[in-house]
Write an enzyme that holds these catalytic residues in place. Sequence first.
Site, PDB file in Angstrom:
ATOM      1  N   CYS A 180       0.828  -1.205   0.000  1.00 24.80           N
ATOM      2  CA  CYS A 180       0.000   0.000   0.000  1.00 24.80           C
ATOM      3  C   CYS A 180       0.864   1.257   0.000  1.00 24.80           C
ATOM      4  CB  CYS A 180      -0.943  -0.009   1.196  1.00 24.80           C
ATOM      5  SG  CYS A 180      -0.095  -0.265   2.775  1.00 24.80           S
ATOM      6  N   HIS A 473      -1.545   0.811   7.445  1.00 24.17           N
ATOM      7  CA  HIS A 473      -1.977   0.873   6.051  1.00 24.17           C
ATOM      8  C   HIS A 473      -1.795   2.298   5.545  1.00 24.17           C
ATOM      9  CE1 HIS A 473      -4.190   0.136   2.406  1.00 24.17           C
ATOM     10  NE2 HIS A 473      -5.100   1.038   2.722  1.00 24.17           N
TER      11      HIS A 473
END
Length: 1352
Positions: A180, A473
């Site tokens: 990510c 994330h």
Amino acid sequence: MKTYEENNIMAISENARSAADEPRVLCIVRDLTNPQGCQQRNVSLPASYTVRNLRDHISKDYGYQPESFNLLYERNSNTELLAEGNQRLDELSACSTNKKMKFQITELEDGVLPIKVKTETSSGRVQFDEIPVGSGACNGDPPSYQQATSMPYSNVGFGSAPPQPAPAEFCGLVNQAMTCYLNSLLQTLFMTPEFRNALYSWEYKRENAQASEDKCIPYQLQRLFLHMQMGKQRAVETTPVTRSFGWDSSHSWQQHDVQELCRVMFDALEINFKKTQQADLINELYQGKLKDYVKCLECKSESFRTDAYLDIPLVIKPFGATKAFPSVEAALKAFIEPEILQGANQYQCDRCDKKCDAHKGLKFVTFPYLLTLQLKRFDFDYSTMNRIKLNDRMTFPGWLDLNGMVDDNCMPPTPNLKSTPPDFTTDYDISADPDILESFDDVTGAELVAEKGEYIYELFSVMIHSGSAVGGHYYAYIKCFADGRWYSFNDQSVTAITTEDIKKTFGGSASRGIYSTTYTSSTNAYMLMYRRFDQDINAKFKLDSELPPHIKELMEKMEREAEISKQHKEKQKCMCRIPTYIYHPKVKKRISQTLEIDKDESLDAAVLQAYQMFELEGLVDLDCVRLVRYNCDHEYIDRSFDPTETETIGQALGGVRSMYTFELLLELKEPEHTWQEYRLGGVTFKVHMVDIEAADVLPHVNVRTVLDDKVSDLKQKIASVLNLPLTENMRCVLEKRSSSELVLLDDAAQSLKDFGHSQGTKVFVDRSLDYTDDCKVPFKESAMHRLLEAYQYTVRLLLTVPSSNEVQRFLDKERARSLTARFAAEDQEVKEGFDALSRRKPQHNGPLHVKDGDSTELSDGIEPVTAQLSRQNPFLDGSEDKSPESAIECNGPPLCAKLSPIFGQSASEGPLLNSSSAEGSCKGIPKDAPVSSSPTIPDAREGQVWDYTENCEPKAAASSGNTTADAALNRDLDAYSSGSGRGRASESSMDSSEGQDEIFKVTSEDESEDGKTRVLTIQMDKRIRLKRFKHLLQKRLHVPVTNFKLYKVYSNNQEIECTTNTDTLNLLGNDSRMIVKLGRALGKGEYKVKIFELELNVNKEEPTPYLFDLIVMRGMTIAQAKKCISDELFVEHKRQVLPKRIRLRKKTWKNPSQVYLDHQRIEDDISMYSNWEMFIQILDDCEPLTSQTDMILFAQQWKPSVYEFGPMFEIIIPSAADLRQLKEKLSEESGIEADFIDIAKGRGTFPGDVSVLEAHTTGLDWNPNVTHITSWPLFLDSGGIIIFRDSQEKLATLTAEKRKEIGVKEGGSAQYRQSGSMGVRREKALKIYTHIDEPAPANTVDDCVNQPSELD
């Protein structure tokens, strides 16, 4: 009635309004193409609707073009593609009305979304429901759009909100695993016009390329951006880009810092851009300059150094403060706040020629065009010694004014030296600087530039981290410069957002209460990107027509590749894939493969492809094979295909399906036979011919009939298929599937229905058509009944056994073990033992001369082990030496028989290889002693076998291979290999159930490619017990039953040993797998131990290699185990080692531990478990450790002056020793004074995992604060590693070349030492390999093989 927006629509056709009574069908339609999730709509349609009407209706409801999606029908958990438009719904369902029918909307291609239709508003203007990415808002000036929705943009400094067009749609990026951080950076760069345009301007030229296309980073970025810009996929794969980085799949599971990735990627791009027009691209866009200065406060002179920067790291919370900076502006001011050098820290001014008070700090000389700000949210908590994340609130503006921070304008007035310097050790007062709390008014960039100056920056990207310091994330909020909207780029998902969403990334809590920092969000901004507002240089995305020629060529190439991929996928959609079976004539068993063929191919083409797939050419004629529908579970043919009615294989299979409820069988026939017709509804009999004289049952042949037939009809069809004359004496027996009862079909008029037939019922036909004597007796008393009854319990077993050569090698080693157990490894020790025996009173008439009599030649040119031993041991040669050492007076058991048991032999099972076990017991050895029965030594001259027991005479026996028992064994083997395959149990130990007829027949034998194993296909009676089965295998393998083990192999290839001799094989099904492994099975009280060798200071790939398995017994002493190990070392590795030079250690994972002493016993003193592991060490002399209160440690000196570890050595120290005693012991060994010895505990698995580059500093915890060596954190135990150094030795200074050389050397060494404790996963360094410089040596520091130069 539910509304349209609630997704429950009741649609009534205009043509059906007058026909209210027409049956209707409830259609449940699911849209699987929606990126936001599956949407389901229910619609009731007339049953007379066609598939075309249904597609049009769905297109209207969902707003899709009718031909831009696939429509699938769900039937019985399978899906079927609807291609025919004239088929009615009631025909499609093929059932009663009011039936629920389920449909799916899927993509025509993977990642290609359905095309939305254009609609006209009431004003007559066109409203676009979808904007293609390649021609929409991000690809130049946006067209004139009708505003679809009103976005609640607020005036909080993120720019004004003019009338907004409909939001554009962008492609997302696929998250490979934990990439990510990479996706958010790539999406930011893609949405940066200047970077994207410059990247497109770079051209890959093959003739000048320093890397191939797949390894060229700019080229792969171009392809990725073009996919994102021009494609219609929902998300694009980033795998080609990461491959160009030199990454493999393991890198996808490593999360890194996005700011670190930005630095490393820019460095890699600069290397790739060398000698091109883009050589200075990164510096032109992202590089600024600042001064690192010192200014004298008396003479005002200033010395400075100019540095370049690509990003500005901003502190969230100053060290020692309890509150964070409230805003980015405050953090920027603190960044350039000068430090006052005064008092003892005064500055030596050259102009004043004395020490003066001074300012030391940073000044911004220039700001880059694209400004990157890193908010340093990751910190280290010194109270808990852990990494932490600072989630405090820090605001940032949409327009950032940096005009007051350039060069001298940023210098604050000279502070009062009497006041407290601003060292940020106290809390920062937010109210002290009220200007930073106010954002700009709702003004344009041009107004701000006119009012403030040229350094006005517009925010366009916010990279966000959600999570903790351990992991989390990344995703990005990015502003599109074309339409002015903000979008959330979260991997595959791209959605429009508002400024309220951006304000949520400030972090912290909105309240100002006392608990505002206690309950804070872990989702906050981590990296910001601004662009300087300048209408003259601010770029726009290039239109398709403005793209460079090489990019247009690349687009065409990508379109061709996409078309080829599309055609391949379309072809795959037309492929039928179905399992196909055959009873192969070569391997004599049923095998299967998947037949993959186009649905439009003819049935004959499918037969030909299957014929070639199974390699039948030369075995069977093509005319003698055909494809039929088959049930593999019950092994029967369901139906045959009529070539005149079935034109294509697709018609025969009922179309293309993801899964079929049936299989295919490639049926074979003899040339003189005719094909049978198999129709649906018929039944298949498996007909076996029975040869009573040979006691054999032949493989079955399928015979098709119907249940209405009578017995006479069945016999007629059997005779026709098998080419037998139809006579009254044909004896047929049917086996009922429900009860396995054998029924004689002697009533010709009886119907087959009376027998409760099911598919695959077996029928047995007597091969002899004459009226024999066996036909005269009642059927249940006949030989045919007895044979069939035994056959009913027959199972087909696939048994993997060792090859003949492997068996011979194993037996040779066993002979060597038997002999080696009688003689010591060293001649001197044996001579001394026999000298002691020779002084005893003789009880035989004369000396017994022992010499090798085994002259059997071994396979593969291997010399008999006894012959090898005779050359190395004078007591095994054939000389007539009359010396005292060669004469054995049998007054008791030999020395080895008394001290060392025969390796690998149970005490209860007698001699290992001798067929005649010695009777009687040796009085010299207790009955409960953990040793085997007394060994026997063959004497070839006398043809006798001597049993060395007290007061016993030699027993005459034939030599190995010539005994009566061996001859009988060979006869039995010949009978089983050439006879009928049946045998009767003759052993008295067999139970009564094994005294009846049993079947054991080897039907095929295949040798493996390496020649080490064979696979036997065995037909055998599954009622026999495991013990009987092993005895039958013993005759087949020519290996004693005690010297092999039997394992059951399960479907997941797991192997479980079969150990219970009374178990039967009833649970085995056909084609069950078992495997035979050579080696003695464990008896009661026995354990198998894996032996590894522990060596110090060796440079091997595996420092602790595996040697062999050792079988030990309960009550065995360590001294006895050492003798067994000594024997096995000679047999397996041809190493002669005295038992007294062997040390045994406990093995704890990969580390050595406790030392076992000679007097300790298995189970009594040493707990033993299955699959136990031990280390052996070969010592120079006897074992120096005599007490269990002492322990042996490994010590190694660290030499910082040469960056090397010294050789490892052992020290013996009491377990209760203190730190001073340890240092004194090390001083004795090294010569360093104890007061100058620093110590640290070694880390990792043996021999330690500490890099020499880190050993002196962070790699080891030097001089822990302990008093006792067993206290934490030293916590030493036997086998522990101690690293010590001379505190007076200085650390050498390494050059960059030397450091790299050490790193490469460590990376290529098997003993590469990494810092970090055992069991803690270390984060892999972030590196991008440019593939331009020369490749680095194999196994570099990060374990990459043949990787090019690295950037870190």
